[in-house]
Design a protein around this motif. Structure first.
Motif, PDB file in Angstrom:
ATOM      1  N   GLU A 194       0.833  -1.201   0.000  1.00  0.00           N
ATOM      2  CA  GLU A 194       0.000   0.000   0.000  1.00  0.00           C
ATOM      3  C   GLU A 194       0.874   1.261   0.000  1.00  0.00           C
ATOM      4  OE1 GLU A 194      -3.487   2.177   2.615  1.00  0.00           O
ATOM      5  OE2 GLU A 194      -2.401   0.485   3.474  1.00  0.00           O
ATOM      6  N   ARG A 195       1.943   1.241   0.786  1.00  0.00           N
ATOM      7  CA  ARG A 195       2.838   2.391   0.871  1.00  0.00           C
ATOM      8  C   ARG A 195       3.498   2.685  -0.473  1.00  0.00           C
ATOM      9  NH1 ARG A 195       8.046   3.486   1.720  1.00  0.00           N
ATOM     10  NH2 ARG A 195       8.673   1.321   1.824  1.00  0.00           N
ATOM     11  N   MET A 196       3.827   1.628  -1.239  1.00  0.00           N
ATOM     12  CA  MET A 196       4.461   1.813  -2.541  1.00  0.00           C
ATOM     13  C   MET A 196       3.452   2.110  -3.647  1.00  0.00           C
ATOM     14  SD  MET A 196       7.589  -0.924  -2.509  1.00  0.00           S
ATOM     15  CE  MET A 196       6.656  -2.353  -2.023  1.00  0.00           C
ATOM     16  N   GLY A 197       2.164   2.027  -3.338  1.00  0.00           N
ATOM     17  CA  GLY A 197       1.144   2.393  -4.312  1.00  0.00           C
ATOM     18  C   GLY A 197       0.674   1.259  -5.197  1.00  0.00           C
ATOM     19  N   TYR A 198       1.015   0.004  -4.871  1.00  0.00           N
ATOM     20  CA  TYR A 198       0.585  -1.118  -5.704  1.00  0.00           C
ATOM     21  C   TYR A 198      -0.845  -1.542  -5.406  1.00  0.00           C
ATOM     22  CZ  TYR A 198       5.442  -1.595  -7.054  1.00  0.00           C
ATOM     23  OH  TYR A 198       6.699  -1.359  -7.534  1.00  0.00           O
ATOM     24  N   ILE A 199      -1.287  -1.356  -4.176  1.00  0.00           N
ATOM     25  CA  ILE A 199      -2.663  -1.708  -3.813  1.00  0.00           C
ATOM     26  C   ILE A 199      -3.281  -0.541  -3.056  1.00  0.00           C
ATOM     27  CG2 ILE A 199      -2.236  -4.193  -3.691  1.00  0.00           C
ATOM     28  CD1 ILE A 199      -2.105  -3.952  -0.661  1.00  0.00           C
ATOM     29  N   LYS A 200      -4.631  -0.526  -3.020  1.00  0.00           N
ATOM     30  CA  LYS A 200      -5.366   0.494  -2.280  1.00  0.00           C
ATOM     31  C   LYS A 200      -6.445  -0.189  -1.452  1.00  0.00           C
ATOM     32  CE  LYS A 200      -4.713   4.258  -5.504  1.00  0.00           C
ATOM     33  NZ  LYS A 200      -5.329   5.249  -6.365  1.00  0.00           N
ATOM     34  N   ILE A 201      -6.743   0.392  -0.303  1.00  0.00           N
ATOM     35  CA  ILE A 201      -7.833  -0.119   0.530  1.00  0.00           C
ATOM     36  C   ILE A 201      -9.130   0.415  -0.049  1.00  0.00           C
ATOM     37  CG2 ILE A 201      -8.881  -0.068   2.810  1.00  0.00           C
ATOM     38  CD1 ILE A 201      -6.079   0.217   3.974  1.00  0.00           C
ATOM     39  N   THR A 202     -10.064  -0.502  -0.376  1.00  0.00           N
ATOM     40  CA  THR A 202     -11.337  -0.070  -0.940  1.00  0.00           C
ATOM     41  C   THR A 202     -12.391   0.094   0.143  1.00  0.00           C
ATOM     42  OG1 THR A 202     -11.905  -2.359  -1.438  1.00  0.00           O
ATOM     43  CG2 THR A 202     -10.921  -1.059  -3.204  1.00  0.00           C
ATOM     44  N   ARG A 203     -12.391  -0.789   1.136  1.00  0.00           N
ATOM     45  CA  ARG A 203     -13.323  -0.644   2.252  1.00  0.00           C
ATOM     46  C   ARG A 203     -12.874  -1.510   3.411  1.00  0.00           C
ATOM     47  NH1 ARG A 203     -18.601  -3.793  -0.161  1.00  0.00           N
ATOM     48  NH2 ARG A 203     -17.393  -5.394  -1.197  1.00  0.00           N
TER      49      ARG A 203
END
Length: 103
Positions: free
Chosen positions: A16-25
């Motif tokens: 998440e910190r590197m921008g590969y995934i995002k929290i959707t909910r």
């Protein structure tokens, strides 16, 4: 594949910190749902890494065969051997006395 919960959390945090995934909910008590940010970026990164490894291996092979920059070759560290006293051959025995504090 087995992962401990703490390792999984650390990996997800780094992604998440590197921008590969995002929290959707979700929330921290019941868990989060993640989404991959961009599949094309992930595929490009994988392809770039594979091509970089291939080019490095080819340059190492070329150097080890003597092709390339003149007499260049791959340098190797000498093997470590032990003497009869148990020390490595490169080590020297110190003649200094131990420092002791007498009261």
């Amino acid at each position: 594949m087995r992962l401990s919960p703490s390792s999984l959390g650390r990996y997800l945090y780094e992604l998440e910190r590197m921008g590969y995934i995002k929290i959707t909910r979700g929330n921290r008590y019941k868990g989060f749902e993640y989404k991959v940010s961009n599949w094309n970026d992930l595929e490009n990164l994988t392809n770039d890494a594979q091509s970089m490894v291939k080019s490095i291996l080819e340059s190492i092979k070329a150097l080890s065969l003597g092709e390339g920059l003149g007499e260049a070759s791959v340098t190797r560290n000498p093997p470590v051997t032990q003497g009869h006293n148990g020390l490595h051959n490169g080590q020297k025995i110190s003649r200094k006395q131990a420092v002791t504090h007498e009261k």
